[in-house]
Each structure stands twice: as C-alpha cells, then as structure tokens.
Design an enzyme around this catalytic site. Structure first.
Site, mmCIF file in Angstrom:
data_model
loop_
_atom_site.group_PDB
_atom_site.id
_atom_site.type_symbol
_atom_site.label_atom_id
_atom_site.label_comp_id
_atom_site.label_asym_id
_atom_site.label_seq_id
_atom_site.Cartn_x
_atom_site.Cartn_y
_atom_site.Cartn_z
ATOM 1 N N TYR A 143 0.823 -1.212 0.000
ATOM 2 C CA TYR A 143 0.000 0.000 0.000
ATOM 3 C C TYR A 143 0.859 1.265 0.000
ATOM 4 C CZ TYR A 143 -4.768 -1.737 0.737
ATOM 5 O OH TYR A 143 -6.004 -2.308 0.590
ATOM 6 N N LYS A 194 3.020 -15.207 1.642
ATOM 7 C CA LYS A 194 3.200 -15.895 0.359
ATOM 8 C C LYS A 194 4.692 -16.150 0.229
ATOM 9 C CE LYS A 194 1.533 -17.429 -3.581
ATOM 10 N NZ LYS A 194 0.598 -18.582 -3.682
ATOM 11 N N ASP A 227 -3.170 -18.052 -0.237
ATOM 12 C CA ASP A 227 -4.201 -18.720 -1.055
ATOM 13 C C ASP A 227 -4.866 -19.835 -0.257
ATOM 14 O OD1 ASP A 227 -1.734 -20.021 -1.128
ATOM 15 O OD2 ASP A 227 -1.870 -20.604 -3.239
ATOM 16 N N ASP A 251 -6.411 -6.921 3.950
ATOM 17 C CA ASP A 251 -7.547 -6.249 3.314
ATOM 18 C C ASP A 251 -8.480 -7.294 2.712
ATOM 19 O OD1 ASP A 251 -9.070 -4.103 2.165
ATOM 20 O OD2 ASP A 251 -8.103 -4.526 0.247
ATOM 21 N N ASP A 255 -12.318 -9.039 4.432
ATOM 22 C CA ASP A 255 -13.644 -8.974 3.811
ATOM 23 C C ASP A 255 -14.273 -10.366 3.750
ATOM 24 O OD1 ASP A 255 -13.548 -6.226 3.363
ATOM 25 O OD2 ASP A 255 -14.261 -6.388 1.299
#
Ligand code: IPM
Ligand code: MG
Length: 373
Positions: A143, A194, A227, A251, A255
């Site tokens: 970000y 990751k 993932d 982020d 959600d």
C-alpha cells in the site's frame, strides 16, 4: 468522579453520518447512566472533506485527531468522487490519516452472534460460534511501498508499479500485537504470507518465527500461504484464533472473514498505533463496511458495526471493559429480539430502520444496566 474522554467523530461519506448518529445515542446514554463524560468533536474526512476544502484529508482534521484520545470514523468514498485524481480520492483521506497517526495495527474481529448464525452464506454448523481476530498490518507493505505510480513509456504504453516492502521492525511490532492478543484468547497465532513466491513475505515469516520463539513460547504459532488461508477461511473458519498478515492480504482476507458472519454491516475494527509515554495509543475505530452510497440518507443502513466499533474504543482506548461488554451484549440481545436492518433481513424477523435499530440497542442497554450488568 466523571471521566472525560475526548473523541473525534469523522462521519465521512454515504451512510457514515447516519450510523454515527446512532453512536451518539450510545455515548449520551453512557454519560447519563454510567457517568462517562465524552467530549465529542466532529471533523471532515474523505469526499465530504474534498467537497468542503478540496482535499480528502484537511490539516485541520489531522490536528483534531491528534488532540483527541480516539477517533471514530463512519465511512469514506462514493461514485461522485470516483473520477478524481488518485491523491484527491476519498480513500486517500483514510490511508493518509492511518499513516499520519501511525496506525500500524488493524484489528478486525469476525464474530458470529448466536442470533445471526443462520444469516451467513455458509452453513450454520461451519460458522456458529466463530470468534476470529484478523490482525492486519496497516501502514506498510504494498500500500505504501516505493516506487509506486503509473508511467508513460516512450512507445505509448504505460507501466504501473507498486512495491511490496517490509522491514524487520515493522513485522516485529505487528506480530507482537497479534501474540499479545492471542495471550488473552486461545493462545494461537496463524501468520499468513506468500513465502513461497514473495521474498518480502519469506522475510516476514522468518521474523515472526524468531519473535515467537524468543518472546512468546506460550503461544502456538503456525504459518499459512495466503491462497490456502482464503480457502481455509471458507472451509473451516473456526480453526483460527488470531491471524496476522500483511496490509494487502489483510484487506482481502478480512472482507472474506466478515462475510462469514452474515453481513459486512456487523463488523467493527480498530486501528492502533505505538503507545506514547503514558501508554496511550493513537487509535481510530471504524466499521468495516463502506459508505454504501446506494442507500445513503434513507435510514436503511445497519448501525451495529459503528456501535460495535465504538465498543472496541471503550475496550482498547479507555480500558472500559465493562461498558464495552455491555454494548456488545446489548447488540447481541437486539439481534436476539428479532430486529434486522435490511442487509441482514431474514424470514420471520422484523425489518427496521437505522434509527429504530439504534434505539433498540439503547433499550437493551437500559435493561442490562437495570439488571446490574
Ligand atoms: C479497508 C478498505 C480500505 C483499504 C480502502 C477504502 C482504502 O478497503 O479498510 O479495508 O483498502 O484499506
Ligand atoms: Mg478493505
């Protein structure tokens, strides 16, 4: 003695102002019934600030935020401002205030209220009793990494760049928040990265591992690729206690986790900075839901996430566990009583407005208070 807490309200855009009005009912009530004094200030952020001052984060708002003990935000953004340049977009206001206040730790609980378990799009027996905390790094990573931007190339094409970067101190401080929270919960942390592809997150994994071994041997630490974590969240979310992850993965995963609970309209969040000499952390609380411009101003929005965000403020900024629990209990009882705003409406329940939902929570707070809670 009456304590006074200085709170800055930033209603923002869309449904922000109307959910914020319901929070004011809760602060009024706490003043009347529990002797908590709130000094409420109000400021502009996001599109509302852009309309008034031509910038989504006016200097004055930052000054107000610095002067307050804690900030409560409604929501920012909306179609009206979509075509503005990047640095004027409402979202920049939110990212800017997070960065300016140093709010590196974003706490996003995903909690399924008993009365809501059947509202999830997942099967009830997968989500009922879910109580998971996502700890998202909030002021670093892709970000904010440099270089970032869109460049025009000589051949007429473009090149878009963002940079994922973390340093050991950044990873350590967010991991500490996660480990400390886990100690007060089920003592399990799952760090999401990751590391099989991105060096920055391989380094993240090593740092978290080192810190865990050195300072938190009593907390069980596991690691998961993002993932797989996304898949595990919808397969068996109750396997998690505390998840800690990067800005962008957080982020996305938050959600998904939010929706497990039945509606984004239910979820609060806290964004915390480094404690000062008095142990006071800069803090901003906000519902996870967005500004929902399609229903703004219609008294349809769900005020519970905003009210629950305020409960988090009571707990994390003001150490008012009893009152935080009272508010949360009242929300739970309101849902138990069958009231629903449209976003969480279910067969057999009573559909109510933003205002009526806010009033109902106050009534439940009254009841609990009178019963001695
Ligand atoms: C969030 C939002 C923000 C983010 C946007 C509005 C800038 O999606 O708080 O999760 O990406 O952090
Ligand atoms: Mg988001």
């Amino acid at each position: 003695m009456t304590e006074t807490y200085k709170v800055l309200l930033l209603p923002g855009d869309g449904i922000g102002p109307e959910v914020m009005r319901q929070v004011r009912k809760v602060t009024d009530w706490l003043g009347r019934k529990r002797g908590l004094g709130f000094e409420l200030d109000e400021g502009l952020l996001g599109g509302a600030a852009y309309d008034a001052h031509g910038t989504p984060l006016p200097r004055e708002t930052l000054d107000q935020a610095h002067a307050a003990d804690a900030v409560l935000l409604g929501a920012v953004g909306g179609d009206r401002w979509e075509d503005l340049p990047f640095d004027k977009k409402p979202e920049r206001g939110l990212l800017g205030i997070r960065k300016e206040l140093g709010l590196f730790a974003n706490l996003r609980p995903a909690l399924v209220f008993e009365a809501m378990a059947s509202a999830s799009t997942l099967k009830e027996d997968v989500v009922s009793g879910l109580d998971l905390m996502i700890v998202r790094e909030l002021t670093g990573g892709i970000y904010f990494g440099e270089p970032a931007g869109i460049e025009d190339q000589a051949d007429g094409t473009q090149r878009g760049v963002n940079t994922l970067v973390y340093t050991t101190p950044e990873v350590d401080r967010i991991a500490r928040v996660a480990f400390d929270l886990a100690r007060k919960r089920d003592k399990r942390v799952c760090s999401v990265d990751k590391a099989n592809v991105l060096q920055a997150t391989a380094m993240w994994r090593d740092a978290v591992t080192r810190l865990g071994a050195a300072e938190y041997p009593d907390v069980a630490l596991s690691h998961m690729y993002v993932d797989n974590a996304a898949m595990q969240l919808v397969r068996d979310p109750r396997q998690f206690d505390v998840m800690v992850t990067t800005n962008m993965f957080g982020d996305i995963l938050s959600d998904a986790a939010a929706m497990l609970t039945g509606s984004l309209g239910m979820l609060p969040s806290a964004s915390l900075g480094e404690p000062d000499a008095n142990g006071q952390r800069p803090a901003l609380y906000e519902p996870v839901h967005g500004s929902a411009p399609d229903i703004a101003g219609q008294d349809k929005a769900n005020p519970l996430a905003a009210i629950l965000s305020f409960a988090m403020m009571l707990r994390y900024s003001f150490d008012r566990e009893a009152e935080a629990a009272l508010v949360e209990h009242a929300v739970s009882d309101t849902l138990g009583g069958g009231l629903r705003t449209q976003d969480i409406m279910q067969a057999g329940m009573a559909k109510v407005s933003t205002t009526v939902m806010g009033e109902a929570v106050i009534r439940e707070m009254d009841k609990l208070h009178n019963e001695g809670q």
